[in-house]
Design a protein around this motif. Sequence first.
Motif, short mmCIF file in Angstrom:
data_model
loop_
_atom_site.label_atom_id
_atom_site.label_comp_id
_atom_site.label_asym_id
_atom_site.label_seq_id
_atom_site.Cartn_x
_atom_site.Cartn_y
_atom_site.Cartn_z
N ARG A 16 19.86 4.91 -4.65
CA ARG A 16 20.70 5.13 -3.47
C ARG A 16 20.78 6.63 -3.16
O ARG A 16 20.97 7.45 -4.04
N GLY A 17 20.59 6.94 -1.88
CA GLY A 17 20.61 8.33 -1.44
C GLY A 17 19.23 8.98 -1.48
O GLY A 17 19.05 10.07 -0.93
N ARG A 18 18.25 8.32 -2.12
CA ARG A 18 16.89 8.86 -2.20
C ARG A 18 15.87 7.96 -1.52
O ARG A 18 14.92 8.46 -0.91
N PHE A 19 16.05 6.65 -1.63
CA PHE A 19 15.11 5.70 -1.06
C PHE A 19 15.74 5.00 0.16
O PHE A 19 16.94 4.74 0.16
N THR A 20 14.89 4.67 1.13
CA THR A 20 15.35 3.94 2.31
C THR A 20 14.39 2.80 2.61
O THR A 20 13.18 3.02 2.73
N ILE A 21 14.94 1.60 2.73
CA ILE A 21 14.14 0.44 3.11
C ILE A 21 14.31 0.21 4.61
O ILE A 21 15.41 0.37 5.15
N SER A 58 7.63 13.04 -2.11
CA SER A 58 7.93 11.82 -1.36
C SER A 58 6.70 10.94 -1.22
O SER A 58 5.56 11.44 -1.24
N LEU A 59 6.96 9.66 -1.08
CA LEU A 59 5.93 8.67 -0.76
C LEU A 59 6.55 7.63 0.15
O LEU A 59 7.77 7.39 0.08
N ARG A 60 5.71 6.99 0.98
CA ARG A 60 6.18 5.86 1.75
C ARG A 60 5.29 4.66 1.44
O ARG A 60 4.09 4.70 1.66
N LEU A 61 5.92 3.61 0.92
CA LEU A 61 5.22 2.37 0.65
C LEU A 61 5.32 1.45 1.86
O LEU A 61 6.32 1.45 2.57
N MET A 82 10.49 6.90 -0.04
CA MET A 82 10.99 7.39 -1.32
C MET A 82 10.96 8.91 -1.32
O MET A 82 9.89 9.51 -1.22
N ASN A 83 12.12 9.51 -1.40
CA ASN A 83 12.27 10.96 -1.43
C ASN A 83 12.84 11.40 -2.77
O ASN A 83 13.40 10.60 -3.52
N SER A 84 12.71 12.68 -3.06
CA SER A 84 13.26 13.27 -4.30
C SER A 84 12.85 12.44 -5.51
O SER A 84 13.68 12.09 -6.36
N SER A 138 0.85 -1.18 0.00
CA SER A 138 0.00 0.00 0.00
C SER A 138 0.89 1.24 0.00
O SER A 138 2.10 1.14 0.20
N GLY A 139 0.27 2.40 -0.25
CA GLY A 139 0.99 3.65 -0.16
C GLY A 139 1.34 4.28 -1.48
O GLY A 139 1.88 5.39 -1.52
N GLY A 140 1.06 3.60 -2.58
CA GLY A 140 1.35 4.18 -3.87
C GLY A 140 0.40 5.32 -4.20
O GLY A 140 -0.58 5.56 -3.48
N GLY A 141 0.70 6.01 -5.28
CA GLY A 141 -0.15 7.12 -5.70
C GLY A 141 0.52 8.01 -6.71
O GLY A 141 1.55 7.64 -7.29
N LEU A 142 -0.06 9.18 -6.91
CA LEU A 142 0.45 10.17 -7.85
C LEU A 142 1.15 11.28 -7.06
O LEU A 142 0.57 11.82 -6.11
N VAL A 143 2.35 11.62 -7.46
CA VAL A 143 3.11 12.66 -6.78
C VAL A 143 3.91 13.45 -7.80
O VAL A 143 4.27 12.92 -8.85
N GLN A 144 4.17 14.70 -7.50
CA GLN A 144 4.98 15.52 -8.39
C GLN A 144 6.46 15.22 -8.20
O GLN A 144 6.89 14.77 -7.12
N ALA A 145 7.23 15.47 -9.23
CA ALA A 145 8.68 15.29 -9.14
C ALA A 145 9.23 16.10 -7.97
O ALA A 145 8.82 17.24 -7.74
N GLY A 146 10.14 15.47 -7.23
CA GLY A 146 10.70 16.09 -6.04
C GLY A 146 9.96 15.74 -4.77
O GLY A 146 10.45 16.03 -3.66
#
Length: 124
Positions: free
Chosen positions: A65-70, A17-20, A83-85, A7-15
């Motif tokens: 790497r540097g943008r996403f963290t599991i 963040s989302l958390r799955l 998920m950032n940036s 869960s957690g997906g969706g539509l976001v603008q460039a730059g």
Amino acid sequence: QVQLVESGGGLVQAGGSLRLSCVASGGTFSRYTMAWFRQAPGKEREFVATVTWINGASYNSDSVRGRFTISRDNNKNTVYLQMNSLKPDDTAVYYCAASRGGSLATARDPYDYWGQGTQVTVSS
């Protein structure tokens, strides 16, 4: 039989963040290496990130790497992908996967169980 629900997906603008999130049931979550993969239209499913059950070590693909963290919370049987940036190239269906092995595997084969996926769309 392990079941995985993302869960957690969706539509976001460039730059943005989302958390799955991926909730596991039917197995001993704390004994599974967990991973995220993604598949864009017309492309192969590719590795994104993995976190082992042995010592909590993790590994990300070069592209995130540097943008996403599991991360994982064994008390909640849940693995997360922060998920950032975000970029338009991150647009894909994101899949959660579980492996009984302990290595930080980046190929699909070691993963025994897969979720149905959640769509992430990044607009420019």
